[in-house]
Design a protein around this motif. Structure first.
Motif, PDB file in Angstrom:
ATOM      1  N   TYR A 147       0.792  -1.025  -0.051  1.00  0.00           N
ATOM      2  CA  TYR A 147      -0.161  -0.096  -0.036  1.00  0.00           C
ATOM      3  C   TYR A 147       0.971   1.333   0.050  1.00  0.00           C
ATOM      4  CZ  TYR A 147      -3.929   2.894   1.177  1.00  0.00           C
ATOM      5  OH  TYR A 147      -5.063   3.879   1.049  1.00  0.00           O
ATOM      6  N   LEU A 148       1.999   1.074   0.655  1.00  0.00           N
ATOM      7  CA  LEU A 148       2.896   2.415   0.951  1.00  0.00           C
ATOM      8  C   LEU A 148       3.541   2.579  -0.346  1.00  0.00           C
ATOM      9  CD1 LEU A 148       4.559   4.548   2.234  1.00  0.00           C
ATOM     10  CD2 LEU A 148       6.027   2.767   2.992  1.00  0.00           C
ATOM     11  N   ARG A 149       4.027   1.263  -1.118  1.00  0.00           N
ATOM     12  CA  ARG A 149       4.720   1.352  -2.388  1.00  0.00           C
ATOM     13  C   ARG A 149       4.042   2.100  -3.379  1.00  0.00           C
ATOM     14  NH1 ARG A 149       5.983  -4.146  -5.191  1.00  0.00           N
ATOM     15  NH2 ARG A 149       6.300  -4.741  -3.217  1.00  0.00           N
ATOM     16  N   ARG A 150       2.729   1.681  -3.449  1.00  0.00           N
ATOM     17  CA  ARG A 150       1.720   2.248  -4.426  1.00  0.00           C
ATOM     18  C   ARG A 150       1.546   3.698  -4.356  1.00  0.00           C
ATOM     19  NH1 ARG A 150      -1.803  -0.961  -3.405  1.00  0.00           N
ATOM     20  NH2 ARG A 150      -1.596  -2.416  -5.023  1.00  0.00           N
ATOM     21  N   ALA A 151       1.606   4.243  -3.060  1.00  0.00           N
ATOM     22  CA  ALA A 151       1.383   5.540  -2.778  1.00  0.00           C
ATOM     23  C   ALA A 151       2.717   6.326  -3.053  1.00  0.00           C
ATOM     24  CB  ALA A 151       1.173   5.612  -1.199  1.00  0.00           C
ATOM     25  N   VAL A 152       3.850   5.689  -3.018  1.00  0.00           N
ATOM     26  CA  VAL A 152       4.994   6.213  -3.432  1.00  0.00           C
ATOM     27  C   VAL A 152       5.111   6.599  -4.856  1.00  0.00           C
ATOM     28  CG1 VAL A 152       7.840   5.973  -3.501  1.00  0.00           C
ATOM     29  CG2 VAL A 152       6.560   5.446  -1.270  1.00  0.00           C
ATOM     30  N   TYR A 153       4.602   5.593  -5.623  1.00  0.00           N
ATOM     31  CA  TYR A 153       4.536   5.734  -7.059  1.00  0.00           C
ATOM     32  C   TYR A 153       3.681   6.829  -7.418  1.00  0.00           C
ATOM     33  CZ  TYR A 153       6.707   1.276  -7.346  1.00  0.00           C
ATOM     34  OH  TYR A 153       7.724   0.126  -7.330  1.00  0.00           O
ATOM     35  N   GLN A 154       2.782   7.135  -6.506  1.00  0.00           N
ATOM     36  CA  GLN A 154       1.953   8.157  -6.770  1.00  0.00           C
ATOM     37  C   GLN A 154       2.355   9.563  -6.662  1.00  0.00           C
ATOM     38  OE1 GLN A 154      -1.613   7.222  -4.499  1.00  0.00           O
ATOM     39  NE2 GLN A 154      -2.596   5.790  -6.309  1.00  0.00           N
TER      40      GLN A 154
END
Length: 807
Positions: free
Chosen positions: A180-187
């Motif tokens: 979930y954090l990784r996906r947010a970092v990509y955003q």
């Protein structure tokens, strides 16, 4: 020998299906010689063992690898997961052996893996009645288990960032697998500059590489933002908080806004009541993690109960009130909420009364825990507070500079140990005692069971920033193409006269000494091995825009007793070799991995059956304290020192009768000195020597240089060059500084004051605002009179801090 039984004894069961098991024994009759073992098949792949001893047995090292032996593999994306062991043994006593085992995912970028061994281990008789090696010979057996791909695919390690003491890699992996954090970092919006300008942008790049790569990944860009905080375990919490703060700031007003608080923030209530007066204090605070003290505790539950039990504030720990001063009070802490991802830091380290360092060991943690009992009675308990263990970050007690992360990236799959670039799956039935043997836990990661699916849901390509994904995929394709074409190509290094002219240090140029002087920017070409020397010269002629008949190549080498010198076939590579392949040219040269050439540009085409010897000229200017390269001359048999003086004067545009001091560079096993030139005898056998000259100074000129603090002679200047070091400077708070790291060439005889002045000049600040520390985190006294060599001891790195102007 029962090889399957030996394999079961040496290699732990990882809980995954074995596709194939094979073994191969190789009798090695000369361990001190680089050699390749016989090929064998396992899992449909060809393999062999590679033996690579150090050049000198006194160095005590030998490397042994398992390597893919298929030279032609059509699919560049090939991979094979293997658990293997290498065993060294004496055929006269096979029950006495030495073994090592590992897991590795072989692929185009990492087609081999193995171990470094110490020779003394093979000759050790403490636990054996017979040496493993006799007459430099022994047996090497390799045991290979080829494992199913689907179970253990997709996990990638991180290269050690080049420091001995770091926990950065384990922290990165623990954050990366919170998807979930990784996906947010990509955003987070992509910065236009390709180089990372913040922790968030550097983390984006590391995450993309971990998401797409088949082999170990570098986190160098990210490590630059932490200065010395990267090194110390006590800063583990601060490191993660720094990353969280930067991400939280960069996520504002984006689709990822609020992610950090949603994942990591919980609340706790602190209540204080004074015993002797009517005074109460109540406060509710957010927290990002919990630090538990395990002294006297046997379980995680014991530590939690200790954390929330009532505490009496008395004696030296009384509670301070504004109106009543210090008071005896009762303090209670209770949790109001727990975050979906809970970081628990283990305070296992303390000092006893004798100031000895001790560890409060706690080596068992529940895979599942219910935190409801630690909540305030006022909290709604209809919600589940059951948490599952997701990660354990550990320090190796045998090597206290070593940190690793034991993670469960998907809850329906096994645990994986991330130890820098080594990634090892472990049994599905998690065994604390085996895995945590010789390790101390410093952080636990628990995830709320009801949020598992959302927090650990898979990342798909559309979740990743398109520009970074395309950039990384292109880089990966280039790397794989270079690897698959590697057997067809060779590297050729070319040193031009311009490179020699630009070199201001000892010797002709610098190709490998990163200690004293910047490396020369050598031209490097990838050339087909079957390409002819004629085609190669045409390519170089077009590249440098030089007529082909003015180009002549010489091979160069480095020898400890003579330094960098030029050698060649019949002195130089002449046109008799035009039809030879570049591979054959290289094979006739000094045996380096690449072909190393010096490109001479002749003022007019020259046809020589026997070439004169080339000598390079340097001029020392005591006013500028520098060397100037003045090209080359050709030495003939009839040359004398006297008749070279007019040539030297002409090169510097001096009058013909200008008195000169002329010296020649001498090399003795890696170090250079100069001696007064008496004859040309030293150049009789070797091309590429160097003469250094200067004007002969009057006594008044010498006194003027001495009073100005300048060296005035060539021997003095060469001695000072030998004392130069490339010093790396890193910011203590790299993520806060515009220049997190840089290098300067400094003389080891400089004082602290001079060093501070040089660094301040580089940073364009007042030297008084600088504070320095060594690699042991020891602050350097700004009033010290020590020279740089005493300050550094055996290091070549200093950490700096820019102080507030008012300090």
């Amino acid at each position: 020998m029962d090889y399957k039984e030996i394999a079961n004894k040496i290699m732990p069961d990882l809980g995954y299906k074995t596709k194939d098991f094979r073994y191969q024994t190789w009798y090695v009759n000369k361990l001190t010689r680089r050699s390749i073992g016989p090929k064998f098949k396992a899992g449909g792949w060809k393999w062999h063992v590679l033996l690579n001893p150090s050049k000198y047995i006194d160095w005590g090292k030998i490397s042994i690898y398992l390597q893919i032996a298929d030279s032609q593999i059509s699919d560049i994306n090939w991979r094979v997961n293997v658990q293997f062991a290498l065993i060294l043994w004496n055929s006269k006593k096979p029950t006495q052996y030495f073994s090592r085992q590992m897991y590795h995912r072989f692929n185009a970028e990492e087609p081999k893996r193995g171990f470094d061994w110490n020779y003394h281990e093979f000759y050790d008789h403490n636990n054996r009645t017979l040496s493993l090696i006799e007459s430099s010979s022994c047996n090497i057996t390799v045991l290979v288990r080829v494992l199913e791909d689907s179970k253990i695919d997709g996990y990638v390690g991180l290269k050690n960032p080049g420091v001995k003491n770091t926990l950065l890699n384990s922290v990165i992996q623990s954050l990366f697998y919170i998807k979930y954090l990784r996906r947010a970092v990509y955003q987070i919006p992509i910065e236009s500059d390709k180089s990372a300008k913040s922790i968030a942008s550097a983390l984006q790049r590391v995450f993309i590489k971990l998401n797409t790569s088949d082999s170990k990944v570098e986190a160098t860009e990210l490590s630059k933002f932490f200065g010395w905080d990267v090194f110390c375990i006590n800063n583990g919490r601060e490191m993660i908080r720094t990353i969280q703060d930067d991400l939280e700031n960069k996520m504002k007003n984006t689709k990822a806004d609020g992610t950090i608080s949603k994942l990591f923030i919980g609340t706790m209530k602190t209540y204080i009541k004074c015993v002797n007066i009517d005074y109460e204090f109540l406060q509710v605070n957010n927290y990002y993690d919990i630090q538990l003290n395990f002294k006297g505790c046997k379980t995680l539950d014991d530590a939690f109960m200790k954390y929330i039990q009532e505490e009496t504030l008395q004696d030296d720990n009384k509670y301070y009130t504004i109106d009543y001063g210090l008071q005896i009070a009762k303090k209670n802490v209770i949790f109001e909420s727990f975050p979906p991802v809970l970081h628990i830091y283990i305070d296992q380290f303390e000092y006893d009364v004798q100031n000895s360092f001790i560890i409060n060991h706690l080596d068992k943690f529940p895979a599942k825990i219910d935190l409801q009992k630690y909540l305030s009675p006022d909290v709604d308990r209809s919600k589940s507070y059951k948490y599952l263990l997701h990660g354990i970050l550990v320090q190796d007690t045998l090597s206290q500079n070593k940190y690793s992360a034991l993670l469960r990236p998907e809850m329906n799959r096994g645990w994986v140990l991330f130890d820098d670039d080594k990634v090892t799956p472990v049994s599905l039935e998690y065994n604390h005692e085996d895995i945590l043997k010789y390790k101390v836990v410093y952080m636990l990661v628990y995830i709320r069971e009801s949020d598992i699916d959302e927090i650990l849901s898979s990342i798909i390509p559309k979740d990743m920033p398109k520009s970074l994904l395309e950039e990384e995929n292109a880089a990966r394709e280039r790397r794989i193409k270079e690897l698959t074409e590697g057997h067809q190509y060779m590297q050729v290094w070319i040193v031009t006269e311009k490179i020699i002219k630009n070199h201001k240090g000892i010797g002709l140029f610098n190709i490998d000494d990163t200690t004293h002087w910047p490396l020369s920017k050598i031209h490097k070409f990838k050339v087909l091995k079957k390409e002819t020397y004629s085609d190669f010269k045409k390519m170089v002629s077009e590249k440098f825009k030089i007529p082909i008949n003015q180009i002549r190549f010489w091979a160069f080498t480095y020898r400890p007793n003579i330094g960098i010198r030029i050698i060649g076939i019949h002195e130089f590579i002449n046109d008799h070799f035009l039809d030879l392949t570049m591979k054959k040219i290289k094979n006739n040269m000094v045996h380096f991995r690449e072909l190393r050439l010096y490109m001479e540009i002749m003022e007019m085409p020259m046809i020589m059956q026997i070439s004169p010897i080339i000598i390079f000229l340097k001029y020392f200017n005591p006013d500028t304290q520098s060397l100037e390269n003045l090209g080359k001359i050709y030495f003939q048999d009839k040359n004398t020192v006297d008749n070279i003086y007019p040539t030297l004067c002409k090169r510097k545009q001096f009058s013909p009768n200008t008195p000169l001091d002329v010296y020649v560079e001498f090399w003795s096993y890696g170090s250079c000195r100069v001696e007064k030139m008496m004859s040309f005898d030293t150049f009789d056998e070797h091309n590429g020597g160097a003469i250094c000259f200067q004007k002969t100074l009057t006594n008044d000129e010498i006194l003027e240089h001495v009073s100005a603090g300048r060296v005035y002679s060539i021997p003095q200047f060469y001695a000072s060059l030998a004392s130069n070091l490339i010093i790396q400077f890193k910011s203590k708070f790299g993520y806060k500084e515009p220049t997190p790291e840089f290098s300067l060439i400094l003389n080891t005889q400089m004082t602290y004051e001079t060093v501070a002045y040089q660094v301040a000049t580089h940073l364009n600040i007042d030297p008084l605002r600088l504070r320095f520390a060594t690699g042991q985190f020891k602050e350097i006294d700004g009033n010290t009179k020590q020279e740089l060599t005493s300050i550094l001891l055996y290091n070549r790195c200093l950490y700096y801090e820019v102080l507030d102007i008012n300090i």
